[in-house]
Enzyme design. Structure first.
Site, short mmCIF file in Angstrom:
data_model
loop_
_atom_site.label_atom_id
_atom_site.label_comp_id
_atom_site.label_asym_id
_atom_site.label_seq_id
_atom_site.Cartn_x
_atom_site.Cartn_y
_atom_site.Cartn_z
N TYR A 185 32.00 6.94 56.30
CA TYR A 185 31.73 5.52 56.53
C TYR A 185 32.96 4.90 57.19
CZ TYR A 185 31.35 0.58 55.72
OH TYR A 185 31.37 -0.78 55.90
N ASP A 208 32.29 10.23 47.74
CA ASP A 208 31.43 9.07 48.02
C ASP A 208 30.01 9.60 48.06
OD1 ASP A 208 29.89 7.06 49.11
OD2 ASP A 208 31.41 6.40 50.55
N LYS A 228 23.84 -0.15 48.12
CA LYS A 228 22.80 0.65 48.78
C LYS A 228 21.74 1.07 47.76
CE LYS A 228 25.84 0.44 52.15
NZ LYS A 228 26.20 -0.84 52.66
N ARG A 246 37.88 -11.30 33.87
CA ARG A 246 38.42 -10.51 34.99
C ARG A 246 38.66 -9.06 34.55
NH1 ARG A 246 43.52 -10.40 36.34
NH2 ARG A 246 44.02 -12.54 35.84
C1 PLP Z 1 28.67 5.62 52.55
C2 PLP Z 1 29.29 4.27 52.32
N1 PLP Z 1 30.36 4.18 51.52
C3 PLP Z 1 30.95 2.99 51.26
C4 PLP Z 1 30.48 1.81 51.83
C5 PLP Z 1 31.16 0.51 51.52
O1 PLP Z 1 30.41 -0.18 50.57
P1 PLP Z 1 30.34 -1.77 50.43
O2 PLP Z 1 29.76 -2.33 51.69
O3 PLP Z 1 29.50 -1.97 49.21
O4 PLP Z 1 31.75 -2.23 50.24
C6 PLP Z 1 29.36 1.86 52.66
C7 PLP Z 1 28.84 0.63 53.28
O5 PLP Z 1 28.10 0.65 54.24
C8 PLP Z 1 28.74 3.12 52.91
O6 PLP Z 1 27.67 3.24 53.71
#
Ligand code: PLP
Length: 383
Positions: free
Chosen positions: A106, A179, A204, A54
């Site tokens: 997001y 991000d 992604k 973990r």
């Molecule tokens: C730009 C962006 N950041 C964060 C996330 C969240 O990621 P996860 O689905 O891997 O938790 C997403 C998911 O679609 C995203 O498109």
């Protein structure tokens, strides 16, 4: 013979930050599924930090080392999801701290930060990225400790100036986290522009094959805050499974090929449909008319990403009809895979969504651009 150190990032990616198995010479890393690690005859851990899975597992190390190389970071961590990575950062804040984020980002993460803020007594402030003074005002309105930005931002692909945001954040004693899921280290290196942390939904582009849910963080420095983030991962168990870590590492080795191809095709599609009367707008930072183009041209190199949105003339009905009529674009959520996806975001985000009802989000894969253009051309409503 020692390996050259001044190689290009795509060479680093292809080699995966892995030098081979010293026992058998295997050129790719093994999968280590152990949950626990025995001590040696002196009761010492045989490898520092490897006690219980973990906290850490040897299978995490190659993707973490590779991401740190590609981002120019002091360290990196992989997580069970992008949202788990972001949560580990948010949970390192103190009650009363202000976290500032853009209105368009997001939506799942904006909602998660908002929920968490209201339960943990954080002061959560949103700013309008189109307002030149918006970020500065939001930072000045409280005891800001974290500025969270996403660029290009999902799903309008607004662009935020990372260097300017870092200056504003640092002047207030706050960290800047970016991000960078959509830009990837192929197109933008936020730490070089002054950011303190970079986050990826590794689900992604980093993985790239729509078969792993994962997250990642990279840091400019290993300090107390980073150690808290690391202990949040271990404490909450937000770790990635061994097989998923291995798959992520495999995917990352082709990152440059995939992202460059998707970016070239996205630009070709954006240019092809830019003046199409069936569309009210094409949102893509690679187009000169996009409001964020000048900043994107400065802070992105080698392309503008594989994501774009189309606003279909006539509203929700023709937009939905277009999504349904595509034969190559799959009508699915998510992004960054080798196959192209199309999505009506307002349907997915629900009635509280700020996203226009005529907007279709496209994630461009690695198919031939002519086939994707022909698919959209056929699917869009007759003029
Ligand atoms: C730009 C962006 N950041 C964060 C996330 C969240 O990621 P996860 O689905 O891997 O938790 C997403 C998911 O679609 C995203 O498109």
């Amino acid at each position: 013979m020692s390996k050259p150190t001044d190689v290009k990032p795509e060479t680093l990616a292809a080699h995966g930050a892995y030098e081979g198995d010293p026992d058998c010479g295997a050129i790719i890393p093994p999968i280590q599924p152990a949950t626990t690690f025995a001590r040696d005859a002196d009761y010492r851990l045989m490898r520092e930090g490897m006690s219980y899975a973990r906290d850490a597992n040897p299978t995490f190390l190659p993707p973490e080392a590779l991401l740190a190389q590609l981002e120019g970071a002091a360290a990196a961590l992989v997580f069970s999801a992008g949202n788990a990575a972001a949560s580990a950062v948010i949970q390192a804040l103190e009650p009363g701290d202000r976290v500032v984020a853009p209105k368009v980002m997001y939506w799942g993460l904006r909602g998660r930060i908002g929920d968490f803020a209201s339960r943990w007594g954080l002061d959560f402030a949103l700013f309008d990225a189109a307002d030149p003074d918006g970020l500065g005002r939001a930072i000045a309105g409280g005891r800001t400790r974290l500025v969270w930005i996403e660029t290009p931002a999902n799903p309008t692909w607004d662009v935020i100036d990372i260097a300017a945001a870092a200056e504003l954040a640092h002047a207030a004693g706050a960290r800047l986290a970016v991000d960078s899921t959509v830009a990837t280290p192929v197109l933008t290196r936020p730490l070089e522009l002054g950011a303190d942390l970079v986050m990826h939904s590794a689900t992604k582009y980093l993985n790239g094959h729509s078969d792993v849910v994962a997250g990642a963080l990279a840091t400019a420095r290993v300090d107390d805050f980073w150690q808290l983030v690391e202990s949040n991962r271990a404490g909450a168990g937000g770790i990635l499974g061994s097989f998923e870590s291995w798959l992520l590492h495999r995917g990352m080795r082709t990152l440059y090929l995939r992202v460059r191809r998707a970016s070239e095709t996205a630009l070709a599609i954006a240019r092809h449909f830019e003046a199409d009367p069936r569309l009210a707008a094409v949102l893509y930072p690679g187009l000169a008319r996009h409001p964020g183009h000048a900043i994107a041209a400065r802070q992105m190199s080698g392309g503008f990403g594989g994501m774009l949105s189309l606003r279909v003339a006539g509203g929700a009905a023709p937009a939905l009809a277009t999504a349904k009529a595509c034969r190559l674009f799959k009508p699915a959520t998510s992004l960054g895979g080798v196959e192209s996806l199309i999505e009506h975001r307002a349907t997915i985000e629900g009635p509280s969504s700020p996203i226009p009802e005529d907007l279709l989000r496209l994630s461009i894969g690695i198919e031939h651009p002519d086939d994707l253009i022909a698919d959209l051309d056929r699917a869009l409503p007759k003029p």
